[in-house]
Design an enzyme around this catalytic site. Structure first.
Site, mmCIF file in Angstrom:
data_model
loop_
_atom_site.group_PDB
_atom_site.id
_atom_site.type_symbol
_atom_site.label_atom_id
_atom_site.label_comp_id
_atom_site.label_asym_id
_atom_site.label_seq_id
_atom_site.Cartn_x
_atom_site.Cartn_y
_atom_site.Cartn_z
ATOM 1 N N GLU A 1 6.647 -11.163 -56.533
ATOM 2 C CA GLU A 1 6.365 -11.372 -57.623
ATOM 3 C C GLU A 1 7.073 -11.985 -58.330
ATOM 4 O OE1 GLU A 1 5.431 -6.994 -58.905
ATOM 5 O OE2 GLU A 1 7.408 -6.952 -57.613
ATOM 6 N N GLU B 1 2.227 -3.522 -52.000
ATOM 7 C CA GLU B 1 3.068 -1.880 -51.432
ATOM 8 C C GLU B 1 2.198 -0.984 -51.854
ATOM 9 O OE1 GLU B 1 5.924 -4.731 -53.691
ATOM 10 O OE2 GLU B 1 3.738 -4.979 -53.747
#
Length: 266
Positions: free
Chosen positions: A120, A140
């Protein structure tokens, strides 16, 4: 020059090098790391002698994502860092480049794990170099979580949507070669040489006119959110003033005189 026990800062000429420094935890994010990153981005923005930023990790890893235990303050010292995070609830997002874009070019040098929060943060950088054994991925969904660091917005704008959705929805790991094939990174180099390559690119950036470099970076990101017509108009608004600078005149003069330009941010 700042830094914390989990984030080192040093200069390589006109390049500010920010290094995630928690190798025993594959540089998982901690309060000390987030505060150090935020201070590093701020230092680069405010110091006109900094022309570029290299962002890397120590110990053969880039970043394995969030350390939830550390962020909760369990088993770690650092009340000062937690106090700063509480005082500015947006600080961690700025540190992770979700809510902040440095005005200087950011070049990522990735070795080893660059997953979850690491991938990210990578999306907030401008130029990306990876060692051959680097591993990328947004894990995730495999844990029933959401990649809330910006990936559902940024990733489909940076790589083809089908590849973005596969990465987001499968949560599988990607090799450096796969990451390059889909456009997530620009260079794959032998293991242990990502930082060297990133610094080489930084030197090329540093040799250019700093006002021009910063205006070009700003224009690229601004135009990405506009229609083509509005983007072209915004480009002229940013670009024409650059031609009126002393640096622009110096660049032309240096070319004519066959010598390196001496830019002064003027």
């Amino acid at each position: 020059m700042g830094g914390t026990e989990h984030l080192t800062v040093h200069r390589e000429g006109a390049t500010l090098v920010l290094t995630l420094n928690r190798p025993e935890a594959k540089n998982a994010l901690s309060p000390a790391m987030l505060v150090g990153l935020y201070d590093g981005w701020t230092e680069a923005d405010e110091d006109d002698s900094v022309r570029s930023i290299v962002f890397t990790g120590a110990g053969g890893s880039f970043c394995a994502g969030m350390d939830l235990k550390a962020l909760a303050g369990q088993g770690m010292a650092g009340d000062t860092y937690r106090d700063r995070l509480k005082a500015d609830p947006d600080l961690h997002w700025k540190a992770m480049l979700r809510h902040h874009r440095p005005r200087k070019p950011v070049i990522a040098a990735v070795e080893g794990y660059c997953v979850a929060g690491g991938t990210e943060m990578l999306q907030g950088t401008d130029i990306r170099v990876a060692g051959e054994s680097a591993v990328f991925g947004l894990f995730e969904v495999r844990r029933g979580l959401f990649p809330i660091g910006g990936s559902t917005v940024r990733l489909p704008r940076q790589i083809p949507r089908t590849h973005a959705l596969e990465m987001l929805l499968t949560g599988r790991p990607y090799t450096a070669r796969e990451a390059a094939d889909i456009g997530l990174v620009g260079h794959v180099v032998p293991d242990g040489t990502a930082l060297e390559k990133a610094l080489e690119i930084a030197e090329q950036v540093n040799a250019c006119g700093p006002l021009a470099v910063e205006a070009v970076k700003a224009s690229v990101y601004e135009a990405a959110e506009l229609t083509e017509t509005d983007g072209l108009a915004a480009e002229l608004a940013r670009g024409w003033p650059v031609f009126d600078t002393a640096d622009a005149k110096e660049g032309s003069r240096a070319f004519a005189e066959k010598r390196p330009p001496r830019f002064k941010r003027a």
